[in-house]
Design a protein around this motif. Sequence first.
Motif, PDB file in Angstrom:
ATOM      1  N   HIS A   8       0.804  -1.222   0.000  1.00  0.00           N
ATOM      2  CA  HIS A   8       0.000   0.000   0.000  1.00  0.00           C
ATOM      3  C   HIS A   8       0.837   1.272   0.000  1.00  0.00           C
ATOM      4  CE1 HIS A   8      -3.698  -2.086   0.209  1.00  0.00           C
ATOM      5  NE2 HIS A   8      -3.420  -2.664   1.350  1.00  0.00           N
ATOM      6  N   PRO A   9       1.568   1.550  -1.090  1.00  0.00           N
ATOM      7  CA  PRO A   9       2.373   2.770  -1.116  1.00  0.00           C
ATOM      8  C   PRO A   9       1.493   4.020  -1.049  1.00  0.00           C
ATOM      9  CG  PRO A   9       2.281   1.780  -3.302  1.00  0.00           C
ATOM     10  CD  PRO A   9       1.634   0.818  -2.364  1.00  0.00           C
ATOM     11  N   HIS A  10       0.235   3.915  -1.486  1.00  0.00           N
ATOM     12  CA  HIS A  10      -0.651   5.083  -1.428  1.00  0.00           C
ATOM     13  C   HIS A  10      -1.922   4.712  -0.672  1.00  0.00           C
ATOM     14  CE1 HIS A  10      -3.180   3.129  -4.394  1.00  0.00           C
ATOM     15  NE2 HIS A  10      -2.146   2.965  -5.179  1.00  0.00           N
ATOM     16  N   ALA A  11      -2.689   5.761  -0.343  1.00  0.00           N
ATOM     17  CA  ALA A  11      -3.936   5.532   0.380  1.00  0.00           C
ATOM     18  C   ALA A  11      -4.847   4.615  -0.441  1.00  0.00           C
ATOM     19  CB  ALA A  11      -4.618   6.869   0.645  1.00  0.00           C
ATOM     20  N   LEU A  13      -7.700   3.282  -2.493  1.00  0.00           N
ATOM     21  CA  LEU A  13      -8.660   4.005  -3.340  1.00  0.00           C
ATOM     22  C   LEU A  13     -10.096   3.585  -2.992  1.00  0.00           C
ATOM     23  CD1 LEU A  13      -8.717   6.005  -5.720  1.00  0.00           C
ATOM     24  CD2 LEU A  13      -8.808   4.011  -7.242  1.00  0.00           C
ATOM     25  N   PRO A  14     -10.964   4.555  -2.664  1.00  0.00           N
ATOM     26  CA  PRO A  14     -12.355   4.198  -2.374  1.00  0.00           C
ATOM     27  C   PRO A  14     -13.072   3.680  -3.626  1.00  0.00           C
ATOM     28  CG  PRO A  14     -11.845   6.416  -1.595  1.00  0.00           C
ATOM     29  CD  PRO A  14     -10.714   5.982  -2.487  1.00  0.00           C
ATOM     30  N   ASP A  16     -15.985   3.340  -6.615  1.00  0.00           N
ATOM     31  CA  ASP A  16     -16.516   4.363  -7.528  1.00  0.00           C
ATOM     32  C   ASP A  16     -17.646   5.174  -6.906  1.00  0.00           C
ATOM     33  OD1 ASP A  16     -17.115   5.677 -10.179  1.00  0.00           O
ATOM     34  OD2 ASP A  16     -18.956   4.523  -9.892  1.00  0.00           O
ATOM     35  N   PRO A  17     -18.684   4.545  -6.333  1.00  0.00           N
ATOM     36  CA  PRO A  17     -19.741   5.391  -5.746  1.00  0.00           C
ATOM     37  C   PRO A  17     -19.221   6.265  -4.604  1.00  0.00           C
ATOM     38  CG  PRO A  17     -20.182   3.046  -5.372  1.00  0.00           C
ATOM     39  CD  PRO A  17     -19.053   3.122  -6.339  1.00  0.00           C
ATOM     40  N   LEU A  19     -16.329   7.645  -4.401  1.00  0.00           N
ATOM     41  CA  LEU A  19     -15.648   8.804  -5.008  1.00  0.00           C
ATOM     42  C   LEU A  19     -16.671   9.790  -5.582  1.00  0.00           C
ATOM     43  CD1 LEU A  19     -12.686   6.995  -6.807  1.00  0.00           C
ATOM     44  CD2 LEU A  19     -12.475   8.674  -4.945  1.00  0.00           C
ATOM     45  N   LYS A  22     -18.013  11.781  -2.726  1.00  0.00           N
ATOM     46  CA  LYS A  22     -17.027  12.783  -2.300  1.00  0.00           C
ATOM     47  C   LYS A  22     -17.033  13.965  -3.264  1.00  0.00           C
ATOM     48  CE  LYS A  22     -13.187  11.810  -0.065  1.00  0.00           C
ATOM     49  NZ  LYS A  22     -13.594  11.830   1.355  1.00  0.00           N
TER      50      LYS A  22
ATOM     51  N   LEU B  68     -27.846   7.213  -4.836  1.00  0.00           N
ATOM     52  CA  LEU B  68     -26.829   8.109  -5.418  1.00  0.00           C
ATOM     53  C   LEU B  68     -27.200   8.522  -6.841  1.00  0.00           C
ATOM     54  CD1 LEU B  68     -24.084   9.549  -5.533  1.00  0.00           C
ATOM     55  CD2 LEU B  68     -23.003   7.325  -5.943  1.00  0.00           C
ATOM     56  N   ARG B  90     -14.424  14.059  -9.259  1.00  0.00           N
ATOM     57  CA  ARG B  90     -14.202  12.661  -8.912  1.00  0.00           C
ATOM     58  C   ARG B  90     -12.774  12.252  -9.295  1.00  0.00           C
ATOM     59  NH1 ARG B  90     -13.144   8.032 -10.485  1.00  0.00           N
ATOM     60  NH2 ARG B  90     -14.186   6.069 -10.003  1.00  0.00           N
ATOM     61  N   TYR B  97      -6.033  10.332  -3.900  1.00  0.00           N
ATOM     62  CA  TYR B  97      -5.833   9.066  -3.184  1.00  0.00           C
ATOM     63  C   TYR B  97      -4.591   8.353  -3.693  1.00  0.00           C
ATOM     64  CZ  TYR B  97      -9.985   8.995  -0.304  1.00  0.00           C
ATOM     65  OH  TYR B  97     -10.901   9.264   0.671  1.00  0.00           O
ATOM     66  N   THR B 100      -1.334  10.150  -2.431  1.00  0.00           N
ATOM     67  CA  THR B 100      -1.128  10.384  -1.000  1.00  0.00           C
ATOM     68  C   THR B 100      -0.520   9.135  -0.382  1.00  0.00           C
ATOM     69  OG1 THR B 100      -3.056  11.826  -0.951  1.00  0.00           O
ATOM     70  CG2 THR B 100      -2.273  10.991   1.169  1.00  0.00           C
ATOM     71  N   HIS B 102       0.274   6.153   1.972  1.00  0.00           N
ATOM     72  CA  HIS B 102      -0.637   5.424   2.842  1.00  0.00           C
ATOM     73  C   HIS B 102      -0.504   5.920   4.282  1.00  0.00           C
ATOM     74  CE1 HIS B 102      -3.199   2.214   4.109  1.00  0.00           C
ATOM     75  NE2 HIS B 102      -2.293   1.740   4.942  1.00  0.00           N
TER      76      HIS B 102
END
Lengths: 211, 110
Positions: A8-11, A13-14, A16-17, A19, A22, B68, B90, B97, B100, B102
Amino acid sequence: MPHDHSDHPHALLPSDPALRVKALETILTRKGLIEPAALDEIIDTYQNKIGPQNGARVVAKAWSDPAFKAALLADADPVLADLGYYGRQGEHMVVVENTPAQHNMVVCTLCSCYPWPLLGIPPGWYKSDAYRARAVREPRRVLADFGVTLPADTAVRVWDSTAEVRYLVLPMRPDDSEGFDEDALAALVSRDSMIGTALASPPQSSSEASV
Amino acid sequence: MSDCIGHSAPEPAFLEPWHAQVFALTVSLNEAGRFSWADWVEAFSATLRRNGLSRNLDGGADYFNAWLQTLEAILAAQGSASPQEVALVRRDWEEAYLNTPHGDPVQLAR
């Protein structure tokens, strides 16, 4: 650039819905159409403060106080407002009483209208196509699926909620609950008993309760 | 407990955080007078009817996806958030994400 997902180098990803939600939130906040703090307040209210315990309190009070019950059945809104329960969307609340002659059950065939201030957010099954379609067509079979069998001479009445009118079932008070105070009575009242897909639970004997 | 029949473990009000967010967005917009609850119910029930034509909706993820879709359509029709705007923002969130590290809070660059 390819990268290794295992660490997990990055956060993360959430979905699609998630995002898209958001994005809506960001756009509406930038335009001043919503306040993020107001959203947090709404979520906190529905996650932590509002739930079936509110409805159970109303039912317990109705079982204990005949004058309260009469007023509740005649015109629920002012009675509930006195307890601090009112519809934020301006809907009317109607309380329907179960009797030996009639069992009441609530559905929303349109979508998922529900007495939020008294029961919180509806459970998944209440929102499913299966319940919404079958509750009206074959209520006794739906009740059987919930483990409820009624005497043959008890009529079943199904109430279809709308944007304007939300129903709460007042279940029958279980036998052997004489002398119970409101807190003890409220403990007998489940969410489903106020939707009409369950009966209020009979009090447990002390030997059972200690198991 | 011996009387489990008919009792279910308490369910969380929302199964996923975005369900809570989209619910709160809608309630907040209604309370701010952007649309009436009757209009919301009409639009939402139409989405559920449409989505339910091809299969039985389960009342879980299906339900909030329909919620939604309905909110996006209302906001697009009102000009509050066009599909193009939503797609752009979006994408900004998605990039935020992905860029950034983790564990750090994810924020939009602008």
